[in-house]
Design an enzyme around this catalytic site. Structure first.
Site, short mmCIF file in Angstrom:
data_model
loop_
_atom_site.label_atom_id
_atom_site.label_comp_id
_atom_site.label_asym_id
_atom_site.label_seq_id
_atom_site.Cartn_x
_atom_site.Cartn_y
_atom_site.Cartn_z
N ASP A 90 0.85 -1.18 0.00
CA ASP A 90 0.00 0.00 0.00
C ASP A 90 0.89 1.24 0.00
O ASP A 90 2.01 1.21 0.54
CB ASP A 90 -0.86 0.04 1.27
CG ASP A 90 -2.04 -0.92 1.23
OD1 ASP A 90 -2.07 -1.78 0.33
OD2 ASP A 90 -2.92 -0.80 2.10
N HIS A 147 4.58 -7.54 -0.09
CA HIS A 147 4.24 -8.82 -0.69
C HIS A 147 4.93 -9.01 -2.04
O HIS A 147 5.44 -8.06 -2.64
CB HIS A 147 2.72 -8.92 -0.85
CG HIS A 147 1.98 -8.98 0.45
ND1 HIS A 147 1.32 -10.10 0.90
CD2 HIS A 147 1.81 -8.04 1.44
CE1 HIS A 147 0.77 -9.87 2.08
NE2 HIS A 147 1.05 -8.61 2.43
N SER A 252 8.78 2.71 5.46
CA SER A 252 9.44 3.63 4.56
C SER A 252 9.08 3.35 3.12
O SER A 252 7.99 3.67 2.68
CB SER A 252 10.95 3.58 4.76
OG SER A 252 11.61 4.38 3.82
#
EC number: 4.1.1.65
Length: 287
Positions: A90, A147, A252
């Protein structure tokens, strides 16, 4: 003037000391403190807890458990387009595009060496020359697990010591070679699209970086260290597309690299585009 003072402070602050202190706070189990801090953070950054597997903020044993929270099944469906390369996290696209003359675009007037990003090994960097990169910035409110964009078999992991500059638009525009200077973990995989590198870049108050195969990546000495996983004596580590690769404890940036003529970035994406883990980041280039 404020931006200039902020950049000057970035060079003067004791990055690693501040990050260690942040790590201690994030692991604090004193109930009243961790509950108050977690509640403040969730409200301050408008964290969407309705998609978290555990919605009750007070149920997390410490702040880091909340920060690296799991999501409910189905919260991040994987794009089912054949051959799709998935977004690993995300966040927002910081930059994406070609690796030209061995360099990766950072911000207007700034770039950095792909070889330095990967730890300085010319042999590791060679397959990515003339290839493609995508830089994804994870904001405080985001889901902080990373992921796999594609299924892959782990070849090696490199811990690269460095500074811990803050990562944001101001530092990207003013700190030369930002991502090749910050502490980072390089993960190199063999995939159906050839070599793929996923680089987890630390930042100020990033207490630690974890991978699913090694746990906390914290060598005793802050020096470059390579871990090989393709040796005959080791059991191969294979991760499916969409599987968790690692996570940031106070996060980060994730940078994904592919070789030349392997992927084409989704036309809808550009600098500043909001992205979610599992959406299509790129399509394969047809042979």
């Amino acid at each position: 003037m404020k931006s200039r003072l902020f950049i000057i402070s970035q060079y003067l602050l004791p990055h690693h000391l501040l990050s260690r202190l942040a790590g201690c706070i994030a692991e604090c189990r004193v109930r009243w403190f961790k509950n108050a801090f977690t509640a403040w953070f969730a409200k301050r950054y408008q964290v969407n807890m309705s998609e978290a597997l555990v919605e009750d903020l007070s149920a997390y044993e410490h702040f880091n458990a909340f920060f690296t929270r799991a999501l409910k099944p189905g919260a991040r469906p994987l794009d089912e387009t054949p051959g799709a390369i998935l977004c690993p996290a995300d966040g927002a696209v910081s930059q994406l595009g070609p690796i030209e003359h061995g360099r990766i675009f950072q911000a207007k007037g700034h770039g950095f060496s792909a070889q330095e990003l990967l730890g300085g090994d010319p042999a590791m960097a060679a397959p990515f020359m003339g290839g493609e990169f995508a830089t994804i910035y994870l904001s405080p409110k985001d889901y902080h697990r990373v992921h796999m964009p594609l299924a892959g078999t782990l070849r090696e992991m490199v811990y690269v010591p460095g500074r811990l500059f803050s990562v944001n638009q101001t530092t990207a525009e003013n700190v030369p070679e930002l991502f090749a200077r910050n502490e980072r973990v390089v993960c190199l995989f063999d995939t159906e699209r050839g070599p793929m590198a996923v680089v987890l870049v630390g930042a100020m108050i990033v207490a630690s970086i974890e991978t699913v195969w090694a746990g906390l990546v914290t060598p005793p000495k802050r020096e470059l260290k390579t871990f090989r996983y393709d040796e005959a004596s080791r059991t191969p580590i294979h991760l499916e597309k969409g599987a968790e690769l690692g996570r940031f404890k106070l996060g980060s940036t994730a940078i994904v690299l592919f070789g030349p003529e392997q992927v084409k970035w989704a036309e809808s994406l550009g600098a500043g585009s909001a992205v979610r883990m599992g959406q299509q980041l790129a399509a394969p280039v047809q042979a």
